[in-house]
Design an enzyme around this catalytic site. Structure first.
Site, mmCIF file in Angstrom:
data_model
loop_
_atom_site.group_PDB
_atom_site.id
_atom_site.type_symbol
_atom_site.label_atom_id
_atom_site.label_comp_id
_atom_site.label_asym_id
_atom_site.label_seq_id
_atom_site.Cartn_x
_atom_site.Cartn_y
_atom_site.Cartn_z
ATOM 1 N N LYS A 79 0.852 -1.201 0.000
ATOM 2 C CA LYS A 79 0.000 0.000 0.000
ATOM 3 C C LYS A 79 0.882 1.243 0.000
ATOM 4 O O LYS A 79 1.855 1.326 0.771
ATOM 5 C CB LYS A 79 -0.890 -0.019 1.245
ATOM 6 C CG LYS A 79 -1.906 1.113 1.314
ATOM 7 C CD LYS A 79 -2.783 0.956 2.557
ATOM 8 C CE LYS A 79 -3.897 1.973 2.610
ATOM 9 N NZ LYS A 79 -4.735 1.828 3.830
ATOM 10 N N SER A 154 -9.652 1.614 2.684
ATOM 11 C CA SER A 154 -8.787 2.390 1.830
ATOM 12 C C SER A 154 -7.711 1.566 1.122
ATOM 13 O O SER A 154 -7.150 2.037 0.129
ATOM 14 C CB SER A 154 -8.096 3.489 2.653
ATOM 15 O OG SER A 154 -7.284 2.920 3.654
ATOM 16 N N SER A 178 -9.826 -0.788 6.917
ATOM 17 C CA SER A 178 -9.270 -0.642 5.567
ATOM 18 C C SER A 178 -8.530 -1.841 5.010
ATOM 19 O O SER A 178 -8.149 -1.832 3.851
ATOM 20 C CB SER A 178 -8.325 0.554 5.520
ATOM 21 O OG SER A 178 -9.084 1.707 5.343
#
Ligand code: GLN
Length: 491
Positions: A79, A154, A178
């Protein structure tokens, strides 16, 4: 996949026996990235040459007979909120569009030491604020099971990268769901470890008391093997727990002892829960009953306050954490007219550099921390946070693990909620509790809706009970002879 197996469990033994080289494996995943990226937008950056060079090094070490980690030579997607020295770390934000960190996050160092190939940095909601990967300055990532729909967020890009076999593993971060929510939306497994289990050093902070990094994979076994690599004490993170790391991988293969499983009534009975998700949950509960587990009804009376509590604490911490992005220290600075003041520089940089959702959270958080409102909002939220945690403590006196749906609805359409923040925040109903309480939680796929959209089941356990939770989740995958599937993408 060029005849190569897309799943880590099949790749690792072939790499170890040198039937496959890391170069071949890395090359195959890079090809997938090149092919699918225009459709899925899962990545913000990747560098094939660098990944192949890292793969060659592992192949050489293996050829010399070095004993390497079982993950050596396997690609992993990261990420784009975790600092890496050899690529940009954008947080999905214009303000960090060109930012290159001078140091690696602690978990990046751990992955590199294990010989994993960092294949690229994945798309996310800006600064991890969101649940659909739509607030990224790079545009939304798409759900590989239905391109019209969101992949969740996210850590959406990380979930998509695994679901669509652009990487066998990925790392995400979870402040309020997330990792778990995009895992559920994309039909893969994802885990948020206990707060403090994985170092936050080099994880760009959204809400420091809630943030935690964790793995995505196709199976519970995949989660165990990556967690094994990234867990552990790090003196550079003052909240890192200095407790031994169990052998998650070998404990997973120990015989399954019948667990006491709590069903969260507030989650299963909530009026907003989609009917197909409810039916899938009831079937999963039956599966545990068949395995001889005791099923116990549990209530978490303060769970109804978890969204308001979270949406005071997280923005409060964000408003403080994001104050460092001022145009002077990091990244983007607005073009200024001659004689512009320092205040002009701050305000123009921040209003042009941050997107609308991030600005909304900074304003909310600044308000709830301001004199006169601090006691009424922030301090009160801290007290309710304690009550939420007490509910979990009481539950874990009766059961080993809590189960429930990961999300109230299947993946929603891109554009459906992005202009309605309250609707978007309500998506986090079942996930924020674990972050507020600091406990571990994970999501696994338990089926699909009639229209083929993935459904996830969430497990939550006492602090540091990852090993037991993985074993309980694994028992379900074994009992149902779970086989990961890849979406058929016509691109
Ligand atoms: N959707 C939640 C939020 O917007 C959770 C985000 C996260 O876990 N990073 O804050």
């Amino acid at each position: 996949m060029n005849q190569l197996p897309p799943f880590a469990r099949d790749l690792a033994p072939k790499l170890a026996s040198r039937e496959l080289s890391s170069r071949e494996v890395t090359h195959a995943f890079l090809e997938r990235i090149e092919k699918l990226q225009p459709t899925l937008n899962a990545f913000i950056s990747w560098d094939g040459e660098r990944a192949l060079a890292a793969a060659d090094k592992i192949d050489q070490r293996r050829a010399l007979g070095e004993s390497l980690s079982p993950l050596a030579g396997i690609p992993i997607a990261i990420k784009d909120i975790l600092c890496t020295t050899d690529s940009v770390t954008t947080c999905g934000s214009r303000i960090l569009e060109k930012y290159v960190s001078p140091y690696d996050a602690h978990l990046i160092t751990q992955l590199r030491q294990a010989g994993m190939i960092l294949i690229g940095k994945t798309n996310l909601d800006e600064f991890a604020m969101g649940g659909s990967t739509e607030t990224s300055f790079c545009g939304p990532a798409r759900n590989p099971w239905d391109l019209e729909r969101t992949c969740g967020g996210s850590s959406g890009g990380s979930a998509v990268s695994v679901a669509a076999a652009m990487a066998p593993f990925a790392i995400g971060t979870d402040t309020g769901g997330s990792i778990r929510q995009p895992a559920a939306f994309c039909g893969v497994c994802g885990m948020k470890p206990t707060y403090g289990r994985v170092s936050r050093y080099g994880l760009i902070a959204y809400a420091s008391s809630l943030d935690q990094a964790g793995p995505f994979g196709h199976t519970v076994g995949d989660l165990a093997i990556v967690l094994q690599t990234i867990a552990g004490h790090d003196p550079r993170d003052s909240t890192s727990l200095n407790v031994p790391v169990p052998d998650y991988v070998s404990e997973l293969s120990q015989p399954f002892t019948k667990a006491r499983i709590g069903v969260i009534r507030e989650h299963l009975d909530s009026p907003g829960l989609d009917d197909e998700i409810r039916s899938a949950m009831l079937a999963a509960i039956d599966e545990y009953r068949r395995l001889g587990c005791e099923i116990v009804d549990i209530t978490l009376p303060h769970t109804k306050y978890s969204i308001p509590t979270y949406y005071i604490i997280a923005p409060s911490e964000a408003s403080s954490n994001l104050s460092r992005f001022d145009g002077a220290h990091y990244g983007f600075r607005a073009q200024l007219v001659k004689n512009a003041s320092l205040i002009d520089m701050y305000s123009q940089t921040r209003s042009q550099g941050f997107g609308a959702e991030v600005r909304r959270r900074i304003m909310l958080g600044t308000y709830t921390l301001s004199e006169g409102y601090y006691d009424a909002y922030y301090k009160k939220a801290l007290k309710v946070r304690r009550l939420i945690r007490n509910d979990y403590d009481a539950a874990f006196e009766k059961v080993d693990v809590l189960i429930g749906p990961t999300t109230p609805t299947p993946p929603f359409k891109i554009g459906e909620k992005v202009d309605d923040p309250v609707q978007m925040y309500l998506e986090d109903l079942y996930t924020v509790g674990a972050n507020l309480a600091g406990i571990p939680a994970l999501s696994i796929p338990i089926g699909k809706t009639r229209s083929g959209l993935p459904i996830g089941m969430q497990f939550q356990g006492p602090a540091l009970s990852e090993s037991q939770m993985l074993r309980i989740a694994n028992a379900y995958q074994r009992a149902t002879a779970y086989e990961p599937q890849l979406p058929t993408l016509s691109c």
